[in-house]
Structures are given as structure tokens and as C-alpha cells.
Write an enzyme that holds these catalytic residues in place. Sequence first.
Site, PDB file in Angstrom:
ATOM      1  N   ASP A   1      42.163  44.621  55.992  1.00  0.00           N
ATOM      2  CA  ASP A   1      42.475  45.991  55.349  1.00  0.00           C
ATOM      3  C   ASP A   1      43.892  46.514  55.696  1.00  0.00           C
ATOM      4  OD1 ASP A   1      40.236  46.241  54.212  1.00  0.00           O
ATOM      5  OD2 ASP A   1      39.167  47.836  55.603  1.00  0.00           O
TER       6      ASP A   1
ATOM      7  N   LYS B   1      45.061  42.989  47.895  1.00  0.00           N
ATOM      8  CA  LYS B   1      45.791  42.098  46.915  1.00  0.00           C
ATOM      9  C   LYS B   1      44.634  40.840  46.526  1.00  0.00           C
ATOM     10  CE  LYS B   1      50.286  42.771  48.721  1.00  0.00           C
ATOM     11  NZ  LYS B   1      51.552  41.821  49.478  1.00  0.00           N
TER      12      LYS B   1
END
Length: 413
Positions: free
Chosen positions: A200, A222
Amino acid sequence: MAEHPAYPVGLRLTGRRVVVLGGGQVAQRRLPALVAAGADVQLVSPSATPSVEAMATAGEITWHRRRYEDGDLTGAWYALIATSDPEANTRASAEGERERVWCVRADDADEATAWTPATGRSAGFTVAVLTTDAEDRDPRRTAAVRDAIVEGLHDGTLVAPHHRPRATGVALVGGGPGDPDLITVRGRRLLAEADVVIADRLGPRDLLAELPPHVEVIDAAKIPYGRFMAQEAINNALIEHAEQGKAVVRLKGGDPYVYGRGMEEVQALAAAGIPCTVVPGISSSISVPSAAGIPVTHRGVAHEFTVVSGHIAPDDERSLVDWPALATLRGTLVILMGVDKIGRIAETLTAHGKAPDTPVAVIQEGTTAAQRRVDATLATVADAVRAHEVKPPAVIVIGEVVTVGPDASRPQD
């Protein structure tokens, strides 16, 4: 005998008689490991330290409240001789020799038939260190060697590669509030053993730089997904890599179950038949205020603290928080993910009875080198956040504990 090194061995003492003579500090240090080994511990001593007495009271050991007598070592597999009476120690040691009982002598290692190594445990291993230098038997150095090995296993700087296939699985690791030193020992060890790390944004990023080159690090932010598919995409990535037989770590900020959606990931893995180990982390709700000098509870000031999510505004119909009820509480209120909603939160709290001059502290990027604290009140906090350009992640603390510090006078209950 002194010319030869000790022969190292691991004793399996489960259910076997072990005699400890003396209930002082030596016994207090050694007894927990004997109890953990499942030994039938018989303590012979007219007195004991409070900690040793508590072990006897709890039924972990059997305490014979008297001095050593000849015959006490009969049937024993192992003995620890640690009384304050040298003559009794010598007699007990002689009995051990006759009865072929391995005896540790706390007062005279040269006369013992067994030595206690400096031990530590980590990653499923027990590390035991014995000196081989009879002329330099320094227990402090032995302990230092033990500590260096255990610490290396703990923090992942000392890693032994696995040579057998590992079972498929995922470790859901709470990385703590941001400072890489605040991840748990177990979390850091699992991270060091990982093949794939899905991290994270709020996880301790500095730890990722320490990983070996072969470790694949995936930024969860992403992973390709549609706006409302983020969690599903992360779940799929965890399952995909785990099914390939890789050691997968899901590194999250704080604790996985405190606004971390950790249970959603555990449920997805369970549905796919993949085992998951959950490693709790230090929650920012407590650690960040602490790092900023704020105790969430304090005698005479706050006997309770409540942690809520502020990511949904109080007037939003999706909110599950009872803000009017929170306004009536006398304790500390800790708000996570509430920087952009703090204006409406403050207005709601004051509208339902919270005093406008209630102290507020906003701590941005707590426990990291970029930590900063902005103090205000409910009436001024929205303007203060804008003026100081406070950005997430930040923890908001509301209550009188904000004004408590090392120099504050001690209130009375």
C-alpha cells in the site's frame, strides 16, 4: 574434561522430571524456558522470588518449601543447582554425578556436568550459543553473539534460503504507522522471506528498499483497475501470485483490520482455498498521537478513546458513524482519514454539544521524518488545516488530552 568443548544437544523434557534447587533470581530466569519445554518442574527451596512463587501458585511448577535433601535428584533427567548455600550445591552436584543426572551449577560452572547456553528464538528456530574458550567464558559476550544472530533473524538481515517447497499462502502484514522500525518482528521477518510484496501507499516504504533484487514489489495503487474495482484487482493479484507457489506478502499501513479492508482480502483468499497468515500492526490511531506527545488516555482527563473513520462526511447518508452520540462523549476522539472532512466534522460535533474550544491536534505523516503537528480547536481547526496545507495521511485528535504534556501538572481523579 576442561580441555574438551561441551557437546551441544537439545533436551526434550516434556513430562520429564526436572529439579531446580533454589528459588532466587537464577531460577526466575531459567524456569520459564523449562515450563515452556513441558518439563515436570520440582522446585526445592525454603523461599522464592514473587515471580517464582506466582508460577507455583499458577500450577506451572511444584514447590517444595524446604532446603535440599539427599535424594531430591532421584529420577530426575536434568537439574539446575542455584541455592545460596555452597555446601548444599556441592552435595547436590555429587548426587547428580552418582545418579547420572545432568546438572547445571549456577555458582561454579567448572564443577557442572552441563552448561546453560545463551538462547533465543526466532523464525521457528532456537539459537543456543556456548563459548568454546575455557579461558574466556564471558557470559556477556556469549549473550551478545546470541542477540546478534536472533536480531538478524528477526529483522531479516540474516536469512537462510528455503530448500524445500513452501506451502502456498499469503501473509497479510500490518506495517505500522510509517516508521520502518515500528513494524512487528514477525512482519519484518516474513517480508524478508517474500518472493512478491504487494504494498500500500501508506506502508513503510523504506523497508521495500531493503528487499533483495529478486523480490517483485507491486504498488497496489498502480494495479490496473477501474475506479470501483481496486480491491477486487488486489485480491486477484494476491491469489494469482500465491497459486504460482510464491511467498506473497500484502504489506499494509497500520493494522490490517483498522480501516485497512484486510478482512475482504482474507475472505477472497479463503474463497480461493489459499491460507492466509494475518500479522497485526501498530495502529496509527494510537501510535501517531503518542509520537506527537499526546496520550489518548490520561488519568483524570480521559478514561476512554474512540476511533472513527472520517472519510465520509457526517451529513452523507452512507456514513455509519453516530456523530451526535460522539459529541456527548467525554473521552478522546481519534479520527482517521478525515483531513478533507474536518470542517463538517467539527461543525457537527459542536452542533450536538461539543464545546467549540475543545482542543484539537492534527498530526501529519506521524512517526516519519516528515511528521508535523498543527494545534487548534473545534472552532478553528478547518481554517488551521487550510492555512497549514495539511495533507493526508494525518491523524486528528480531539479532546483535553491534546493539552497534556510532560510538563503538565498531574490531575487528580
